[in-house]
Design a protein around this motif. Sequence first.
Motif, PDB file in Angstrom:
ATOM      1  N   TYR A 171       0.862  -1.182   0.000  1.00 22.93           N
ATOM      2  CA  TYR A 171       0.000   0.000   0.000  1.00 22.93           C
ATOM      3  C   TYR A 171       0.898   1.232   0.000  1.00 22.93           C
ATOM      4  N   VAL A 175      -5.026   3.481   3.930  1.00 18.45           N
ATOM      5  CA  VAL A 175      -6.133   2.793   3.268  1.00 18.45           C
ATOM      6  C   VAL A 175      -7.476   3.135   3.912  1.00 18.45           C
ATOM      7  N   GLN A 211     -14.648  -2.217  -3.175  1.00 22.26           N
ATOM      8  CA  GLN A 211     -13.730  -1.414  -3.982  1.00 22.26           C
ATOM      9  C   GLN A 211     -14.481  -0.545  -4.979  1.00 22.26           C
ATOM     10  N   ASP A 216     -10.636   0.462  -0.020  1.00 16.74           N
ATOM     11  CA  ASP A 216      -9.511  -0.394  -0.387  1.00 16.74           C
ATOM     12  C   ASP A 216      -9.697  -1.825   0.084  1.00 16.74           C
ATOM     13  N   GLN A 217     -10.285  -1.989   1.270  1.00 18.34           N
ATOM     14  CA  GLN A 217     -10.410  -3.309   1.864  1.00 18.34           C
ATOM     15  C   GLN A 217     -11.647  -3.381   2.744  1.00 18.34           C
ATOM     16  N   ALA A 307      -0.111  -1.059   7.688  1.00 16.35           N
ATOM     17  CA  ALA A 307      -0.936  -0.271   6.765  1.00 16.35           C
ATOM     18  C   ALA A 307      -1.833   0.645   7.583  1.00 16.35           C
TER      19      ALA A 307
END
Length: 355
Positions: A171, A175, A211, A216-217, A307
């Motif tokens: 990444y 995020v 997404q 992002d997640q 992250a």
Amino acid sequence: MNTTIDIQIKQTSQSKLPGTNFENLSFGQVMSDHMFVADYKNGEWQNFSIEPYAPLALNPANATLHYGQSVFEGLKAYKNENDEVLIFRADANQRRLNESAERMCIPPVPEEIFMEGLAKLLEVDRNWIPSNPGCSLYIRPFIFATDDYLGIRPSLTYKFMIFTCPVGHYYAKPVSVKVETKYTRAAEGGTGQAKAAGNYAGSLYPAQIAQKQGYDQLLWTDGKSHENIEESGTMNVMFIIEDTLITAPTSKGTILKGITRDSVLTLAKEKGLKVDERFLKVSELKEALETGKLQEAFGTGTAATIAHIYKINVGDTDFELPEKPKDAFSYQVLETLDAIKYGRIEDQHGWITKV
């Protein structure tokens, strides 16, 4: 390293190194020159070799293609200032690979095969290990069934392989994540604790939906009530609320036993941060976001390392976290981990294997 297995080496006649741009490495797209291969048949691992990285020839009836009997690992190698090769926590990855293998009815890979195969592969491809700051050599060991047979039973034959790829950051920036309360990644009694290929296949569709919505997640929740935060799609997840680090326990069998997770918890305790391994309820997370009690949120994993999470969606509401100061725990622990991995400070935990 003293070897106990006979590894045949066939080197490539044309290296890809000269055409590789180490200044612009995308994660997982450029593969190194060679791979380690071993076969399991007649009840034992055999035929150990280092050979040029190349496509595999598979029978259409290959058992893995139909029944998904496959597990994998991920770890990294680094170079220190003396150009020595350092591997981070390879022994832990070897143990976890075999834990996953047991759950998927795959024979274990003995430690000497894993470690000697890896060491010899890195010796052959040591020039693929980046020296650029923030870069490393990602290592992918995996095992898959090789029987050419259509029938529901464990395969009798397998292939164990290791290949590598030079990588930069997974990444490149903080995020955004969305709490998932419809789909399920894992349930108690399932394969959530195993690093099995099928776990990731089942997560792709809901992650794709998120997404498309701009996240992002996902933050996965438990499969029974969807009330408890478990982990993210590519990493374990941690929250600091009122000076306490909270992360989901791995005892229920639904959470991957992250090696970076374990490393971060070890360092957190050494730094005097209170650690609470428990499930954080979605309602608690929302309340902490609304009241400003959530100080930090971040993921931990081999690919991502640390992250930072800057936005969390709960229900229909986006919450943006305030920018963290550089002395925040997540920045400190990332700096410490990197210093250990690149050999800038002494490894006091026995985490580094020098090749």
